[in-house]
Design an enzyme around this catalytic site. Sequence first.
Site, PDB file in Angstrom:
ATOM      1  N   LYS A  80       0.739  -0.922  -0.021  1.00 28.01           N
ATOM      2  CA  LYS A  80       0.017  -0.011  -0.475  1.00 28.01           C
ATOM      3  C   LYS A  80       1.095   1.581   0.077  1.00 28.01           C
ATOM      4  O   LYS A  80       2.051   0.664   0.946  1.00 28.01           O
ATOM      5  CB  LYS A  80      -1.368   0.213   1.419  1.00 28.01           C
ATOM      6  CG  LYS A  80      -2.094   0.966   1.271  1.00 28.01           C
ATOM      7  CD  LYS A  80      -2.956  -0.252   0.880  1.00 28.01           C
ATOM      8  CE  LYS A  80      -4.739   0.653   0.562  1.00 28.01           C
ATOM      9  NZ  LYS A  80      -6.150   0.289   0.668  1.00 28.01           N
ATOM     10  N   GLY A 182     -19.458   7.877   1.074  1.00 26.05           N
ATOM     11  CA  GLY A 182     -18.054   8.448   0.117  1.00 26.05           C
ATOM     12  C   GLY A 182     -18.283   7.758  -0.683  1.00 26.05           C
ATOM     13  O   GLY A 182     -19.731   6.984  -0.741  1.00 26.05           O
TER      14      GLY A 182
END
EC number: 1.4.1.9
Length: 364
Positions: A80, A182
């Site tokens: 990541k 979101g």
Amino acid sequence: MEIFTYMESYDYEQLVFCQDKNSGLKAIIAIHDTTLGPALGGTRMWTYDSEADAIEDALRLAKGMTYKNAAAGLNLGGGKTVIIGDPKKDKNPELFRAFGRYIQSLNGRYITAEDVGTTVQDMDLIHMETDFVTGISPEFGSSGNPSPVTAYGVYKGIKAAAMEAYGNDSLEGKTVAVQGVGNVAYTMCEYLHEEGAKLIVTDINKEAVQRAVNAFGAEAVGPDEIYAVDCDIYAPCALGATINDDTIPQLKAKVIAGSANNQLKSTEHGDIIHEKGIVYAPDYVINSGGVINVADELNGYNQHRAMKKVETIYDSLTRVFEISRRDNVPTYVAADRMAEERIKSVSTSRSQFLLNGHHTLSRR
Ligand SMILES: NC(=O)C1=CN([C@@H]2O[C@H](COP(=O)(O)OP(=O)(O)OC[C@H]3O[C@@H](n4cnc5c(N)ncnc54)[C@H](O)[C@@H]3O)[C@@H](O)[C@H]2O)C=CC1
Ligand SMILES: CC(C)CC(=O)C(=O)O
């Protein structure tokens, strides 16, 4: 933070610091484990309080990707990136292109995609410098924005968790408390609303809340009120660590199932909710739809194939719940066992047949 001590504790392979003064790039790529294949995981852009917080976030998220990819049956390891900055103010094309060159320098050990704060357009900029990026525009034969697919997987996962908790996977008439509406959660709410669930929503962004109120007739509450509302399912879909000492005593839900990464502040909180009889859908299993979708690009993207695989999140969670009941362990432990078994079996066969990553016969 003692970085090497931290890396050693979960056996991280690599941490890469990327700096480019001209564009303002400050990025940290964390590669946790590449036993199953190259590390695939998104790039998060966020305003961190300190560099130590950013490093810790990158490391925790990268480890989560190792487990997510393993549990999803992908031949990919975990990594990541976090970019330190405000996605609303600090983006510029040069920043993503500079970052793309850093990814290219890793020569395929790490492949990126979207995460919180980054978009398909950002991935397209990265793609100008490297092919080791997924979730780029569909014009390139790519899968585009992974969020709607993540949402579909989370919806399927909520149904699997409802089945475990209530003996029935229908969400009609169930109340779902959604934290953060979101990209992922808005589409998830569409599925839930369509099935007849009642929605209670919160977000620190007032426009996001209003959009959900208008579209789904959702009830809006303040960010700190969401934990204590009367509901059947709590769906954390913002950032991590919202299941903690402060929030657990407030929760009325019998199910916790949402898209956020790293939902448990620590493993001890997974033990507490297990003891309270709450059905917890482990984060990296329920939210693996996005990575399943972008990983399909590596074989030449086929949307039908990707969606069929995303639907198996229901079965994966059912398996996790079975292991949890069979071994009398919290569901996060059951999921870890499932993922670790897969990594272990591959690492054993690799050490038998491969030398330095190559088939021994390739040396002839
Ligand atoms: N986008 C994807 O495909 C995937 C996302 N995830 C995870 O799902 C979560 C949501 O991702 P996205 O929807 O893409 O991000 P997003 O940034 O579009 O949505 C997050 C929402 O949470 C809100 N928020 C932030 N802090 C909050 C707080 N304290 N209280 C209430 N609302 C808050 C934000 O204002 C925003 O509207 C993240 O944890 C992400 O890592 C996991 C797998 C894949
Ligand atoms: C492609 C992304 C959705 C992968 C990722 O970073 C995640 O699942 O958290």
